[in-house]
Motif scaffolding. Structure first.
Motif, PDB file in Angstrom:
ATOM      1  N   TYR A 165      66.532  80.591  44.673  1.00  0.00           N
ATOM      2  CA  TYR A 165      65.913  81.146  43.477  1.00  0.00           C
ATOM      3  C   TYR A 165      66.680  80.747  42.224  1.00  0.00           C
ATOM      4  O   TYR A 165      66.097  80.305  41.218  1.00  0.00           O
ATOM      5  N   ARG A 185      66.222  77.104  40.919  1.00  0.00           N
ATOM      6  CA  ARG A 185      64.911  76.602  40.513  1.00  0.00           C
ATOM      7  C   ARG A 185      64.955  76.156  39.045  1.00  0.00           C
ATOM      8  O   ARG A 185      65.632  76.760  38.214  1.00  0.00           O
ATOM      9  N   TRP A 224      65.494  88.498  40.016  1.00  0.00           N
ATOM     10  CA  TRP A 224      65.167  88.203  41.415  1.00  0.00           C
ATOM     11  C   TRP A 224      64.327  89.316  42.039  1.00  0.00           C
ATOM     12  O   TRP A 224      63.482  89.065  42.897  1.00  0.00           O
ATOM     13  N   GLU A 264      68.438  82.647  50.100  1.00  0.00           N
ATOM     14  CA  GLU A 264      67.241  82.830  49.272  1.00  0.00           C
ATOM     15  C   GLU A 264      67.614  82.995  47.807  1.00  0.00           C
ATOM     16  O   GLU A 264      66.949  82.450  46.921  1.00  0.00           O
TER      17      GLU A 264
END
Length: 559
Positions: free
Chosen positions: A314, A317, A60, A310
């Motif tokens: 992530y 995905r 990340w 967030e």
């Protein structure tokens, strides 16, 4: 002369240096915007998914710092047992022994997040899935598949060699299915959910409290639990899995244990266990879904809440699926690579998550299973049973307690009832003792509702008849008892002598029938006390001002 290839190579090198400089410049620029300083997004994750999340957290921030509301944010993962996290999130303060206060929580399952629903902001979203399977020796796994074993078949296979023989599994004796409880054993609970759903025929569920309390469900879960209790002490699911992997053969006491498929996949991939596979019984499958839940708590500010959201986006995905499947999880688009002979079957129908209170009931039943019994009840129906008790009388309190005991009793039990009556003997058989079918259960539950009270109090003579009958028709397949509920005094000394003589004559280690006495009200009866003691039974005096005490006691003595 400079060739075209050389020119292209020089351009590539120059392009790389420019790209590197741009990345460095972007990182520097981003860092200069972190005017609020550094912030750590603490994530509490179930131990099964914590390693995968650690890898995702590192990626990340691989491309540079994450700037959120002028903070430079990094993520740190702490492995926390899901149930322990749910319990502490349900209070006003986080338990510091579990690690730092989290802004994001990734428990094992939606059932866990439901336990702390008030501490969650928004709707949790699943990150990955994994079904509950039975970890078994490879040979047994093939045999179970060939036999098309269903979830509802497990109780019989656990306790009945004939059932194993019918399924072509007789080489294994009975199915040694361990059901570990306590920390990090949620797979056991989900397996019990699946057995309950299959036994009660509710399809995809979810299992309700009413369904979990049906005689069929109680009997199925209790049968599994009683069989598991014969296997000896076991630890966590991981401990049991390791023990099974050490001795994956017919001679071992344990042949199977419910596990999360991912847990078994990782153990096989890492070489922690060998010779095992996973078997998914036929039927609706229990599946864990590792939901990402943003924590709503005083220590979570807007920056941390945004960072948690967030990171969730992530991690979910499609391009991150490879990390999750590499750790043995399933995602919407991919499944793990095979590990040994683990089949990774397709899951057609998922069992809907039950309410946490249902799981609590199933776990309590696992810890205190209902045993099948043969019980002959003797209920005092003299006029003294009309004495007020609670909101009714001692008779109505007894009727309610019997009804509740019948609701919970195993379908493999045998029950019958004697009552006092205006007959030459002073008693009669109100319900013929037989298998606890639905009709028998209804008869036992309702017989006292409209019964006529009599003036006679033949306590000892009725108990003598019931005890003699129970011994003469002793059943070696289950515990045998005579359960007496009485509130009257019997002045018949001759009948008392006959009772003592019958016990002396009939009591034997070969046909043990215990006498359990429940005395209503504050009184003593030496004759009944001696009868209970002589047969290794019990005598309990119950204050009928609270009928719940009587209900709890009868439930215990009939199961």
């Amino acid at each position: 002369m400079v060739t075209l290839g050389v020119v292209l190579s020089l351009l590539a090198v120059l392009g790389w240096f420019r790209l590197r400089d741009n990345i460095d410049n972007q990182a520097t620029a981003a860092a200069e915007t972190c005017v609020e300083g550094d912030t750590v997004l603490h994530i509490a994750a179930d131990p099964l998914i914590a390693p995968a999340l650690t890898e995702l957290a590192e990626q990340w921030t691989d491309g540079g710092v994450r700037v959120i509301r002028d903070h430079c944010v990094t993520a740190e993962i702490t492995a926390v047992d899901s149930l322990a996290a749910a319990d502490t999130l349900g209070t006003d303060a986080w338990d510091p022994t579990l690690g730092p206060e989290p802004a994001l929580w990734v428990p094992l399952d939606t059932r866990m997040s439901a336990r702390a629903a008030d501490a969650i902001d928004g709707t949790p979203r699943s990150l990955a899935t994994s079904p509950v399977v039975l970890a078994v020796p490879t040979d047994l796994g093939r045999a179970l598949t060939t036999a098309t074993v269903r979830w509802q078949d497990l109780p019989r296979l656990q306790n009945d060699p004939a059932a194993m023989r019918e399924s072509g599994l007789d080489i294994w004796g009975t199915l040694g299915l361990a059901l570990p409880t306590g920390t990090e054993t949620h797979a056991t609970t989900l397996a019990l959910e699946a057995v309950t759903a299959a036994t009660t025929g509710i399809g995809a569920g979810p299992v309700t409290l009413e369904q979990a309390a049906t005689p069929a469900a109680i009997t199925a879960v209790s049968t599994l639990a009683l069989g598991a209790d014969t296997l000896g002490a076991v630890g966590t699911t991981a401990d049991t899995l390791a023990a099974l992997g050490t001795h994956p053969d017919t001679a071992a006491p344990i042949h199977a244990v419910p596990v999360i498929e991912q847990q078994l996949h990782r153990a096989l991939t890492d070489g922690q266990v060998r010779g095992l596979t996973g078997h998914l019984p036929i039927g609706v499958a229990p599946v864990v879904d590792f939901p990402t839940a943003v924590v709503d708590a005083p220590w979570v500010d807007e920056t941390l809440a945004r960072a948690a959201a967030e990171f969730t986006d992530y991690a979910r995905r499609p391009e991150q699926a490879g990390i999750l499947t590499a750790h043995g999880f399933r995602t919407a688009d991919a499944v793990p690579e095979p590990a040994g002979e683990l089949p990774l079957p397709r899951v057609d129908t998922v069992l809907a998550p039950a309410d946490p209170t249902v799981d609590d009931v199933l776990v309590a039943l696992r810890l205190a299973p209902v045993s099948p019994r043969k019980v002959t009840m003797v209920v005092d129906t003299s006029t003294s049973m009309g004495t007020p008790a609670g909101d009714g009388t001692r008779l109505t309190a007894t009727a309610g307690a019997v009804r509740e005991a019948m609701r919970r009793a195993s379908i493999n039990s045998v029950m019958g009832m004697y009552v006092f009556a205006d007959t030459p003997e002073g008693h009669r058989v109100a319900v013929i003792r037989d298998g606890l079918t639905a009709a028998k259960r209804a008869a036992m539950s309702s017989i006292l509702d409209d019964i006529d009270l009599v003036d006679r109090e033949p306590v000892y003579a009725t108990l003598t008849a019931a005890y003699r009958d129970a011994v003469d028709n002793y059943d070696p397949g289950r515990p045998n008892s005579v359960l007496v509920v009485v509130d009257s005094d019997d002045p018949d000394e001759a009948a008392a002598r006959d009772l003592r003589a019958a016990i002396d004559e009939l009591s034997s280690p070969d046909t043990p029938v215990r006498i359990d006495v429940v005395v209503l009200g504050d009184r003593a009866d030496l004759v009944l006390e001696q009868a209970a003691e002589a047969t290794d039974g019990s005598l309990t005096v119950v204050d009928t001002t609270d009928p719940a005490d009587l209900t709890d006691l009868l439930r215990k003595l009939t199961s």
